[in-house]
Write a protein that holds these residues in place. Sequence first.
Motif, PDB file in Angstrom:
ATOM      1  N   TYR A 193      25.766  81.026  73.271  1.00 11.66           N
ATOM      2  CA  TYR A 193      25.486  80.018  74.296  1.00 11.66           C
ATOM      3  C   TYR A 193      26.773  79.414  74.843  1.00 11.66           C
ATOM      4  O   TYR A 193      27.808  79.372  74.189  1.00 11.66           O
ATOM      5  N   ARG A 194      26.655  78.919  76.096  1.00  8.29           N
ATOM      6  CA  ARG A 194      27.703  78.128  76.730  1.00  8.29           C
ATOM      7  C   ARG A 194      27.181  76.750  77.155  1.00  8.29           C
ATOM      8  O   ARG A 194      27.926  75.790  77.173  1.00  8.29           O
ATOM      9  N   LYS A 195      25.906  76.685  77.540  1.00  7.82           N
ATOM     10  CA  LYS A 195      25.346  75.367  77.830  1.00  7.82           C
ATOM     11  C   LYS A 195      24.892  74.745  76.528  1.00  7.82           C
ATOM     12  O   LYS A 195      25.219  75.244  75.451  1.00  7.82           O
ATOM     13  N   ASN A 196      24.129  73.646  76.597  1.00  5.80           N
ATOM     14  CA  ASN A 196      23.871  72.857  75.383  1.00  5.80           C
ATOM     15  C   ASN A 196      22.551  73.190  74.706  1.00  5.80           C
ATOM     16  O   ASN A 196      21.934  72.328  74.092  1.00  5.80           O
ATOM     17  N   ASN A 197      22.093  74.442  74.818  1.00  5.43           N
ATOM     18  CA  ASN A 197      20.952  74.842  73.994  1.00  5.43           C
ATOM     19  C   ASN A 197      21.268  76.167  73.311  1.00  5.43           C
ATOM     20  O   ASN A 197      22.329  76.747  73.556  1.00  5.43           O
ATOM     21  N   PRO A 198      20.404  76.671  72.442  1.00  4.10           N
ATOM     22  CA  PRO A 198      20.809  77.758  71.541  1.00  4.10           C
ATOM     23  C   PRO A 198      21.081  79.105  72.185  1.00  4.10           C
ATOM     24  O   PRO A 198      21.564  80.005  71.506  1.00  4.10           O
ATOM     25  N   HIS A 199      20.743  79.297  73.463  1.00  2.00           N
ATOM     26  CA  HIS A 199      20.868  80.662  73.969  1.00  2.00           C
ATOM     27  C   HIS A 199      21.136  80.726  75.469  1.00  2.00           C
ATOM     28  O   HIS A 199      20.418  80.157  76.272  1.00  2.00           O
ATOM     29  N   ASP A 200      22.208  81.438  75.793  1.00  2.00           N
ATOM     30  CA  ASP A 200      22.413  81.993  77.121  1.00  2.00           C
ATOM     31  C   ASP A 200      22.280  83.509  77.061  1.00  2.00           C
ATOM     32  O   ASP A 200      21.722  84.128  77.961  1.00  2.00           O
ATOM     33  N   ILE A 201      22.825  84.097  75.997  1.00  2.00           N
ATOM     34  CA  ILE A 201      22.750  85.541  75.776  1.00  2.00           C
ATOM     35  C   ILE A 201      22.328  85.779  74.330  1.00  2.00           C
ATOM     36  O   ILE A 201      22.877  85.177  73.407  1.00  2.00           O
TER      37      ILE A 201
END
Length: 332
Positions: A193-201
């Motif tokens: 992740y890059r934002k503030n939750n567990p997953h972007d990829i």
Amino acid sequence: MPVPVTNFDPPFNITRASHIVLTARDLEASKTFYTEVIGLVVTAEDSNTVYLRGLEESCHHSLVLVRSDGKPLCQRVGLRVFSDDDLDRAKEHFDGTGREAVWVDRPHQGRTLHVSDPLGMPLEFVASMPVQRRLHDQVQLHKGGGALRFDHFQFLAPEVGSAARFYTDLGFRISDYATDKPEDDQPLAIFLYRKNNPHDIVFLTRPGPKMHHFAYIVTDTTCLFRALDTAGNTGFKTSIERGPARHGQGHSFYVYFRDPDGHRVEILPPPIQILDLDDGPVHWHTANRQSWEMPPPKSWLFEATEFDGATVKPSDIPLTLISLEEFLARKG
């Protein structure tokens, strides 16, 4: 390969998963599915392309559907960077590491940089799109699941540790990873992740690269059921593949659908937030998964969308996978 370590001083600043470009053989049917069932809205369209976004999104699009008579493909995976300067730094970084990166013109996007990751997945980096009015307060326009915003991608890769390393080198943090047993150091899934939750990829061990699914956030669980009811009432009931149920990792409710071309999309309520550097990766394994979900169907385990131009390679890592069909047969 063990779980990779994040580079906290990356060469440029990626902020989030941004958008995805998919082919569609019946553009009108796909548009109907995504607007009526998932609840996206159309920002722009022509005879060959439809641009859609979520109700909370001010960006021009998070899903692009491109007419094609061929095999359904994922043409591009979009990542957002913080500024135009970050695009220049990204180009310099990829040029310096021997990875070909080229500038391209794309409608309804600012400067766009194309590059492929080591697996061959086609990426595009953008810093800006034309700003649109958010529609979260225009409730008369809300349909189906009322999708709010793009959340994440899940990809299949032959070996997820090395696949994830390209992204941890670019500043992605790891929220979760999964192994078969507590003592194993071979990750079978990695959540980045890059934002503030567990997953972007998310990477999952399978032959790849392939695009397993992409996901949108909805307001709450009632939206999941409204999407299901809408699918049942609009001719899309066979598009429901898995759920509603609750994941172990993330403890989130979910539903998975297959669009008219077989591309998989997930909708889920807002996940937990991860804010602090000392909030490190969580190690999941068979014994500590807390979930009441049934095993996934064979289609969810083994079917996924190929990438345009990428070669799928097998995985040599042994997996113990039980499908819903096998589970029910044993139970019966």
